[in-house]
Scaffold this motif. Structure first.
Motif, PDB file in Angstrom:
ATOM      1  N   PRO A 210      22.552  -9.920   2.149  1.00 30.11           N
ATOM      2  CA  PRO A 210      22.543  -8.490   1.788  1.00 30.11           C
ATOM      3  C   PRO A 210      21.410  -7.752   2.489  1.00 30.11           C
ATOM      4  CG  PRO A 210      22.822  -9.867  -0.157  1.00 30.11           C
ATOM      5  CD  PRO A 210      22.495 -10.793   0.971  1.00 30.11           C
ATOM      6  N   ALA A 211      21.752  -6.693   3.188  1.00 30.87           N
ATOM      7  CA  ALA A 211      20.753  -5.965   3.978  1.00 30.87           C
ATOM      8  C   ALA A 211      19.681  -5.333   3.115  1.00 30.87           C
ATOM      9  CB  ALA A 211      21.460  -4.896   4.817  1.00 30.87           C
ATOM     10  N   SER A 212      20.007  -4.995   1.885  1.00 30.86           N
ATOM     11  CA  SER A 212      19.062  -4.292   1.017  1.00 30.86           C
ATOM     12  C   SER A 212      18.080  -5.225   0.330  1.00 30.86           C
ATOM     13  CB  SER A 212      19.834  -3.508  -0.055  1.00 30.86           C
ATOM     14  OG  SER A 212      20.639  -4.397  -0.826  1.00 30.86           O
ATOM     15  N   ASP A 213      18.322  -6.533   0.358  1.00 31.83           N
ATOM     16  CA  ASP A 213      17.468  -7.480  -0.348  1.00 31.83           C
ATOM     17  C   ASP A 213      16.351  -8.002   0.549  1.00 31.83           C
ATOM     18  OD1 ASP A 213      19.194  -7.097  -2.377  1.00 31.83           O
ATOM     19  OD2 ASP A 213      19.835  -9.187  -2.578  1.00 31.83           O
ATOM     20  N   ALA A 214      15.182  -8.227  -0.049  1.00 36.87           N
ATOM     21  CA  ALA A 214      14.059  -8.862   0.644  1.00 36.87           C
ATOM     22  C   ALA A 214      13.211  -9.583  -0.396  1.00 36.87           C
ATOM     23  CB  ALA A 214      13.228  -7.844   1.409  1.00 36.87           C
ATOM     24  N   PRO A 215      13.751 -10.669  -0.979  1.00 32.52           N
ATOM     25  CA  PRO A 215      13.015 -11.384  -2.023  1.00 32.52           C
ATOM     26  C   PRO A 215      11.694 -11.926  -1.491  1.00 32.52           C
ATOM     27  CG  PRO A 215      15.303 -12.135  -1.871  1.00 32.52           C
ATOM     28  CD  PRO A 215      15.044 -11.294  -0.672  1.00 32.52           C
ATOM     29  N   THR A 216      10.675 -11.917  -2.338  1.00 31.41           N
ATOM     30  CA  THR A 216       9.367 -12.428  -1.943  1.00 31.41           C
ATOM     31  C   THR A 216       9.231 -13.897  -2.362  1.00 31.41           C
ATOM     32  OG1 THR A 216       8.378 -11.672  -4.022  1.00 31.41           O
ATOM     33  CG2 THR A 216       8.305 -10.164  -2.135  1.00 31.41           C
ATOM     34  N   PHE A 217       8.372 -14.615  -1.629  1.00 29.70           N
ATOM     35  CA  PHE A 217       8.161 -16.022  -1.973  1.00 29.70           C
ATOM     36  C   PHE A 217       6.775 -16.485  -1.571  1.00 29.70           C
ATOM     37  CE2 PHE A 217       9.395 -16.371   2.452  1.00 29.70           C
ATOM     38  CZ  PHE A 217       8.705 -17.474   2.936  1.00 29.70           C
ATOM     39  N   ILE A 218       6.349 -17.544  -2.226  1.00 29.33           N
ATOM     40  CA  ILE A 218       5.169 -18.320  -1.852  1.00 29.33           C
ATOM     41  C   ILE A 218       5.644 -19.749  -1.672  1.00 29.33           C
ATOM     42  CG2 ILE A 218       2.993 -19.310  -2.688  1.00 29.33           C
ATOM     43  CD1 ILE A 218       2.575 -16.497  -1.901  1.00 29.33           C
ATOM     44  N   MET A 219       5.151 -20.436  -0.630  1.00 30.90           N
ATOM     45  CA  MET A 219       5.533 -21.822  -0.394  1.00 30.90           C
ATOM     46  C   MET A 219       4.290 -22.702  -0.531  1.00 30.90           C
ATOM     47  SD  MET A 219       7.849 -23.322   2.740  1.00 30.90           S
ATOM     48  CE  MET A 219       9.251 -22.352   2.175  1.00 30.90           C
ATOM     49  N   LEU A 220       4.354 -23.656  -1.438  1.00 31.03           N
ATOM     50  CA  LEU A 220       3.214 -24.521  -1.723  1.00 31.03           C
ATOM     51  C   LEU A 220       3.412 -25.903  -1.118  1.00 31.03           C
ATOM     52  CD1 LEU A 220       2.587 -23.783  -5.531  1.00 31.03           C
ATOM     53  CD2 LEU A 220       1.627 -22.609  -3.537  1.00 31.03           C
ATOM     54  N   ALA A 249       2.269 -15.009   1.647  1.00 33.93           N
ATOM     55  CA  ALA A 249       1.033 -15.673   2.074  1.00 33.93           C
ATOM     56  C   ALA A 249       0.791 -15.577   3.578  1.00 33.93           C
ATOM     57  CB  ALA A 249       1.059 -17.141   1.656  1.00 33.93           C
ATOM     58  N   GLU A 250       1.655 -14.902   4.286  1.00 34.02           N
ATOM     59  CA  GLU A 250       1.547 -14.856   5.747  1.00 34.02           C
ATOM     60  C   GLU A 250       0.197 -14.326   6.214  1.00 34.02           C
ATOM     61  OE1 GLU A 250       4.135 -13.133   9.530  1.00 34.02           O
ATOM     62  OE2 GLU A 250       4.094 -12.042   7.640  1.00 34.02           O
ATOM     63  N   THR A 251      -0.363 -13.359   5.506  1.00 29.03           N
ATOM     64  CA  THR A 251      -1.612 -12.733   5.944  1.00 29.03           C
ATOM     65  C   THR A 251      -2.839 -13.311   5.242  1.00 29.03           C
ATOM     66  OG1 THR A 251      -1.345 -10.967   4.286  1.00 29.03           O
ATOM     67  CG2 THR A 251      -0.436 -10.578   6.493  1.00 29.03           C
ATOM     68  N   TRP A 252      -2.669 -14.349   4.448  1.00 25.39           N
ATOM     69  CA  TRP A 252      -3.823 -14.956   3.786  1.00 25.39           C
ATOM     70  C   TRP A 252      -4.743 -15.582   4.832  1.00 25.39           C
ATOM     71  CZ3 TRP A 252      -2.550 -17.849  -1.404  1.00 25.39           C
ATOM     72  CH2 TRP A 252      -1.907 -16.966  -2.288  1.00 25.39           C
ATOM     73  N   LYS A 268      -4.469 -15.550  -7.015  1.00 24.94           N
ATOM     74  CA  LYS A 268      -3.772 -14.714  -6.031  1.00 24.94           C
ATOM     75  C   LYS A 268      -2.264 -14.732  -6.260  1.00 24.94           C
ATOM     76  CE  LYS A 268      -6.506 -14.433  -1.792  1.00 24.94           C
ATOM     77  NZ  LYS A 268      -6.513 -14.797  -0.352  1.00 24.94           N
ATOM     78  N   ILE A 269      -1.742 -15.905  -6.552  1.00 24.42           N
ATOM     79  CA  ILE A 269      -0.293 -16.032  -6.745  1.00 24.42           C
ATOM     80  C   ILE A 269       0.151 -15.235  -7.960  1.00 24.42           C
ATOM     81  CG2 ILE A 269       1.572 -17.654  -7.246  1.00 24.42           C
ATOM     82  CD1 ILE A 269       0.023 -19.746  -5.625  1.00 24.42           C
ATOM     83  N   VAL A 270      -0.629 -15.309  -9.036  1.00 17.34           N
ATOM     84  CA  VAL A 270      -0.300 -14.541 -10.240  1.00 17.34           C
ATOM     85  C   VAL A 270      -0.347 -13.045  -9.948  1.00 17.34           C
ATOM     86  CG1 VAL A 270      -1.098 -13.935 -12.560  1.00 17.34           C
ATOM     87  CG2 VAL A 270      -1.037 -16.335 -11.849  1.00 17.34           C
ATOM     88  N   GLU A 271      -1.341 -12.632  -9.178  1.00 18.37           N
ATOM     89  CA  GLU A 271      -1.459 -11.214  -8.824  1.00 18.37           C
ATOM     90  C   GLU A 271      -0.245 -10.732  -8.035  1.00 18.37           C
ATOM     91  OE1 GLU A 271      -4.347  -8.317  -6.114  1.00 18.37           O
ATOM     92  OE2 GLU A 271      -4.956 -10.387  -6.553  1.00 18.37           O
ATOM     93  N   LEU A 272       0.230 -11.553  -7.103  1.00 17.00           N
ATOM     94  CA  LEU A 272       1.376 -11.164  -6.267  1.00 17.00           C
ATOM     95  C   LEU A 272       2.703 -11.347  -6.986  1.00 17.00           C
ATOM     96  CD1 LEU A 272       0.170 -12.711  -2.895  1.00 17.00           C
ATOM     97  CD2 LEU A 272       0.286 -10.281  -3.471  1.00 17.00           C
ATOM     98  N   ASN A 273       2.762 -12.300  -7.906  1.00 17.91           N
ATOM     99  CA  ASN A 273       3.939 -12.541  -8.751  1.00 17.91           C
ATOM    100  C   ASN A 273       5.235 -12.597  -7.926  1.00 17.91           C
ATOM    101  OD1 ASN A 273       5.082 -13.149 -11.197  1.00 17.91           O
ATOM    102  ND2 ASN A 273       5.273 -11.014 -11.861  1.00 17.91           N
ATOM    103  N   PRO A 274       5.379 -13.593  -7.049  1.00 17.37           N
ATOM    104  CA  PRO A 274       6.544 -13.640  -6.145  1.00 17.37           C
ATOM    105  C   PRO A 274       7.859 -13.872  -6.895  1.00 17.37           C
ATOM    106  CG  PRO A 274       5.333 -15.702  -6.096  1.00 17.37           C
ATOM    107  CD  PRO A 274       4.497 -14.766  -6.890  1.00 17.37           C
ATOM    108  N   SER A 304       3.173 -18.011 -16.673  1.00 22.65           N
ATOM    109  CA  SER A 304       3.402 -16.569 -16.795  1.00 22.65           C
ATOM    110  C   SER A 304       4.106 -15.989 -15.570  1.00 22.65           C
ATOM    111  CB  SER A 304       2.068 -15.842 -16.992  1.00 22.65           C
ATOM    112  OG  SER A 304       1.310 -15.822 -15.785  1.00 22.65           O
ATOM    113  N   LEU A 305       4.194 -16.755 -14.497  1.00 23.61           N
ATOM    114  CA  LEU A 305       4.829 -16.254 -13.281  1.00 23.61           C
ATOM    115  C   LEU A 305       6.306 -15.952 -13.506  1.00 23.61           C
ATOM    116  CD1 LEU A 305       3.328 -18.678 -10.614  1.00 23.61           C
ATOM    117  CD2 LEU A 305       2.931 -16.206 -10.739  1.00 23.61           C
TER     118      LEU A 305
END
Length: 349
Positions: A210-220, A249-252, A268-274, A304-305
């Protein structure tokens, strides 16, 4: 990742083979004219014809193949290699995927070996190579990993054994090495055709995002002894980006000992809440799961995430997202596409 960066990466993986491996060959197979997008992967130096002919030029023209490995070393093969030893399971799998063959390989815990290579010699473990046995086999080319095998360079150079070190992390790595291994094996056309087929399969999967979607993620990254955040340079992040996902996390700031990762920070992860938390377990899955339970699951901030509460914390299969799956990369794209966009892909391909 901003849309502009994502588009650049999409152009990189879908634009065909990159010009990362330069060669001079007197008898390499011609490129496949049907693979127009991939033809330019390996080219002669544009100034080669205008230079005065030197002894070095003459030697190169009489050689089977000259190329540069991923450490910048020039590897010159006077003849097509017949006694190849491969020290990395991923690179061994790729060599056999283009109908190449080896006389020996190094082993790795949990690593798989192509069926055709099950009976060839072993030269120790991937990180514990038996150099005495390796040299006794009289290889005419040894292929290793940049990460694990640099220290063997002096030994093999002293024995006049051609030694090439490679990375195999990204799609671009796969494209470059597949063509080079095809040249080494006399199957360059097959390699190019297989890459064109893979590119088409990936396009078919990503075209439906879907063109309108851009889900965020963190990879551990999870090991028995550590946690870190992956910033870049894994097939998992690349596949997620192909599917229009945004790596938070790309710019971390990078870790001091690993530019592709960043130190773990639950705050940081909680703050960004991916939207998604993807986990890559290095080593035995059981050990990784114990680490997740002891260091993450017991933390109130972790629970809490949004991703954890909504069951979008996922342990990804290591053979598809940590190790480069080679020509099975489209299976990695399919897996993540169905996971992240179930409504779009619920009826299959």
């Amino acid at each position: 990742m901003h849309a502009y960066k994502r588009q650049n990466l999409l152009r990189q993986w879908s634009g065909g083979l990159l010009a990362g491996v330069m060669f001079v060959s007197g008898c390499a197979a011609p490129s496949n004219p049907a693979s127009d997008n991939n033809r330019d992967a390996l080219e002669l130096s544009p100034s080669a014809e205008s230079r005065p002919v030197s002894v070095h030029d003459a030697e190169e023209r009489e050689s089977f193949l000259t190329f540069e490995d991923d450490t910048g070393r020039e590897i010159r093969l006077p003849e097509q290699p017949q006694r190849i030893i491969v020290l990395s399971p991923q690179l061994l799998d790729l060599l056999y995927s283009v109908d190449g063959h080896a006389i020996a390989h190094a082993t790795s815990p949990g690593g798989t070996v192509p069926d055709e290579a099950e009976r060839i010699e072993e030269v120790g473990g991937m990180t514990t190579v038996n150099t005495e046995k390796l040299l006794a086999l009289k290889p005419d080319l040894v292929i290793g990993s940049v990460v694990f095998h640099r220290e063997l360079t002096a030994i093999l150079d002293a024995s006049n054994v051609p030694f090439a070190l490679f990375n195999l992390s990204t799609y671009a790595d796969l494209q470059q090495k597949a063509v080079l291994f095809g040249q080494l094996s006399g199957t360059e056309n097959k390699a190019r055709e297989a890459l064109a087929d893979l590119d088409q399969e990936i396009r078919e999967w990503t075209a439906r995002v879907p063109a309108s979607d851009a889900p965020t993620f963190i990879m551990l990254n999870v090991t028995p002894n550590s946690l870190s955040v992956q910033r870049q340079d894994t097939v998992g992040i690349e596949v997620a980006t192909m599917l229009h996902m945004n790596n938070l996390a790309e710019t971390w700031e990078a870790a001091s000992d690993s530019p592709s990762t960043a130190p773990f920070s639950l705050e940081k992860i909680v703050e960004l809440n991916p939207d998604y938390v993807f986990i890559l377990i290095h080593g035995a899955r059981e050990d990784g799961e114990k680490k997740i339970q002891s260091d993450l699951a017991s933390q109130p901030a972790w629970t809490s995430l949004r991703a954890v509460k909504e069951n979008r914390m996922v342990i990804l299969p290591s053979d598809r997202f940590l190790s480069n799956p080679g020509f099975r990369l489209s299976e990695s794209v399919e897996y993540l596409a169905k996971l992240v966009y179930p409504d779009t892909y619920e009826n299959g391909h």
